[in-house]
Write a protein that holds these residues in place. Structure first.
Motif, PDB file in Angstrom:
ATOM      1  N   ASP A  61      -7.584 -20.649   8.278  1.00 27.94           N
ATOM      2  CA  ASP A  61      -8.072 -21.415   7.128  1.00 27.94           C
ATOM      3  C   ASP A  61      -7.245 -21.238   5.856  1.00 27.94           C
ATOM      4  N   PHE A  62      -6.210 -20.415   5.910  1.00 27.73           N
ATOM      5  CA  PHE A  62      -5.411 -20.128   4.716  1.00 27.73           C
ATOM      6  C   PHE A  62      -4.782 -21.386   4.130  1.00 27.73           C
ATOM      7  N   GLU A  63      -4.017 -22.104   4.942  1.00 24.82           N
ATOM      8  CA  GLU A  63      -3.281 -23.273   4.436  1.00 24.82           C
ATOM      9  C   GLU A  63      -4.227 -24.341   3.887  1.00 24.82           C
ATOM     10  N   VAL A  89      -7.113 -11.426   1.949  1.00 26.18           N
ATOM     11  CA  VAL A  89      -6.545 -11.359   3.290  1.00 26.18           C
ATOM     12  C   VAL A  89      -6.409  -9.888   3.675  1.00 26.18           C
ATOM     13  N   ASP A  90      -7.137  -9.487   4.697  1.00 27.40           N
ATOM     14  CA  ASP A  90      -7.035  -8.139   5.249  1.00 27.40           C
ATOM     15  C   ASP A  90      -5.758  -8.097   6.090  1.00 27.40           C
ATOM     16  N   THR A  91      -4.750  -7.401   5.586  1.00 29.56           N
ATOM     17  CA  THR A  91      -3.446  -7.408   6.249  1.00 29.56           C
ATOM     18  C   THR A  91      -3.463  -6.713   7.608  1.00 29.56           C
ATOM     19  N   GLU A  92      -4.442  -5.872   7.850  1.00 30.10           N
ATOM     20  CA  GLU A  92      -4.562  -5.235   9.163  1.00 30.10           C
ATOM     21  C   GLU A  92      -5.079  -6.238  10.189  1.00 30.10           C
ATOM     22  N   ALA A 126       0.055 -12.152   7.044  1.00 28.81           N
ATOM     23  CA  ALA A 126       0.761 -11.329   6.057  1.00 28.81           C
ATOM     24  C   ALA A 126       2.275 -11.423   6.266  1.00 28.81           C
ATOM     25  N   ALA A 127       2.703 -11.419   7.512  1.00 33.54           N
ATOM     26  CA  ALA A 127       4.142 -11.536   7.800  1.00 33.54           C
ATOM     27  C   ALA A 127       4.658 -12.915   7.403  1.00 33.54           C
ATOM     28  N   ALA A 128       3.897 -13.959   7.712  1.00 29.44           N
ATOM     29  CA  ALA A 128       4.305 -15.318   7.359  1.00 29.44           C
ATOM     30  C   ALA A 128       4.402 -15.490   5.847  1.00 29.44           C
TER      31      ALA A 128
END
Length: 119
Positions: free
Chosen positions: A10-12, A55-58, A64-66
């Motif tokens: 759902d980020f984008e 955003v929980d990077t774990e 997170a990488a993108a």
């Protein structure tokens, strides 16, 4: 508005469907992230017209990488779907408020035009 959890799915859409979106990339083991969380939540309650995502990077390592997150916490801000701020480090309350005010006033389309003319 309280903060919302964002995922790769759902980020984008969140970024493109809302005028202003702030995103806090964090992890539960990160001390500065935990210290910044109350400041971020308080800002989300003061500025209900802005989407405050987390955003929980774990849990969202691919996202997170993108987003090229190399250090946490990292705060990103989007206006009209365009990335307008991307910095690592916890912001004190005054700095976060100042950032929000600057983003509200930013004419992102004008900035894009000026940037493309400078190239």
């Amino acid at each position: 508005m309280a903060t919302i959890d964002l995922t790769g799915s759902d980020f984008e859409q969140t970024v493109t469907d809302n005028e202003i979106v702030l995103v806090d990339f964090w992890a539960s083991w990160c001390g500065p992230c935990r210290q910044f969380a109350p400041t971020y939540t308080e800002a989300s309650e003061k500025h209900e017209e802005i989407v405050f995502g987390k955003v929980d990077t774990e849990a969202e390592q691919q996202l997170a990488a993108a987003a090229s997150v190399r250090s946490i916490p990292t705060v990103m801000a989007f206006k009209n779907g365009h990335l307008v701020y991307n910095e690592a480090g916890a912001l004190p309350p005054q700095a976060l408020d100042s950032l929000i005010d600057q983003i509200k006033e930013l004419d992102v389309e004008k900035a894009i035009r000026e940037s493309s003319q400078a190239e």
